[in-house]
Design a protein around this motif. Structure first.
Motif: not given
Length: 268
Positions: A96-99, A136-139, A180-183, A188-191
């Motif tokens: 929830a703190d990704s921003h 995870d989300a916001g990798i 990080f985003e590429a690997i 559903t949720i990339k990690t």
């Protein structure tokens, strides 16, 4: 007038962002020599570089597993069914703190946990200055803890040793974000799995060089932040002025006269 100022400030911010990206690349691949100057690129001065598992790096640098220069940790989510584990004054970084990430330091969090929450879960209180990274989300989003905080299991945390400047590590991770985003994997949720970070290597300059690079990048970030604040101020002024003029709260005629008089005097 405000529109012109806004456009000019936006253009300046665009240039500063380009400068920042250029500095990230140069300082984290070429670095600074003993004279305080950027080293020439490897193509022009191959004698100043050496091959490493990370590619060409300056001869004085080392390619090291991050775990050898920083203590790696993570976090957990206390049971949400036990109210005493929550709202206990301990800031807890979650998705929830990704921003709030990618702004160098993180000061506030959406949720707080308690000492009981830490005692009855795998959550850990990480000290101020710890560098965190979302896997995870916001990798790839990262930040430095401004005070002691806990994190959820979606984050990796590093407490830097004497050989590693935490600001340098933050900027290094920022540059690595596309990697990080590429690997990341998952439908559903990339990690990014934990095994990756156990063997994750970084290029480590000498500490004095890290300190200088971090100081240069911080100065650029502060300059960018100041212009972002100025842009927001100009936009708010425009909104306020539009409201005043278009509702008749402030009459246009006196304003026009005040502008025309100096113009007329200049023309005379």
């Amino acid at each position: 007038t405000l529109d012109t100022a806004i456009r000019e400030t936006e253009a300046l911010i665009g240039k500063l962002k380009a400068v920042k990206q250029g500095l990230l690349h140069d300082l984290l691949t070429r670095g600074i020599d003993a004279n305080g100057q950027l080293r020439p690129p490897q193509s022009k001065a191959p004698q100043l570089y050496k091959e490493s598992p990370l590619g060409w790096i300056p001869s004085e640098w080392e390619a090291l597993p991050l775990d050898t220069v920083a203590v790696r940790g993570s976090g957990h989510t206390p049971s949400k069914n036990v109210s005493s584990y929550w709202n206990g004054g301990i800031k807890w970084v979650s998705l929830a703190d990704s921003h709030r990430l990618d702004r160098i330091y993180i000061y506030e969090t959406d949720k707080e946990i308690s000492e009981l929450g830490i005692a009855n879960s795998s959550a850990v209180l990480h000290p101020e200055g710890t560098v965190i990274l979302s896997r995870d989300a916001g990798i790839g989003k990262s930040a430095i803890l401004d005070c002691d905080m806990a994190v959820s299991q979606h984050f990796i945390a590093w407490r830097c040793g004497e050989k590693l400047n935490n600001l340098f590590l933050y900027f290094y991770l920022q540059r690595e974000k596309p990697k990080f985003e590429a690997i990341a994997i998952g439908s559903t949720i990339k990690t990014i799995g934990l095994p990756f970070f156990r063997s994750y290597e970084i290029a480590v300059p000498q500490r004095w060089e890290q300190d200088q690079a971090a100081a240069i990048l911080m100065e650029t970030e502060q300059d960018l932040a100041a212009h972002d604040a100025e842009l927001e101020k100009l936009r708010q002024q425009k909104v306020g002025l539009m409201d005043d003029l278009l509702t008749g709260r402030v009459r246009v005629t006196p304003l026009l006269e005040s502008v025309q008089q100096p113009a007329a005097q200049t023309g005379a």
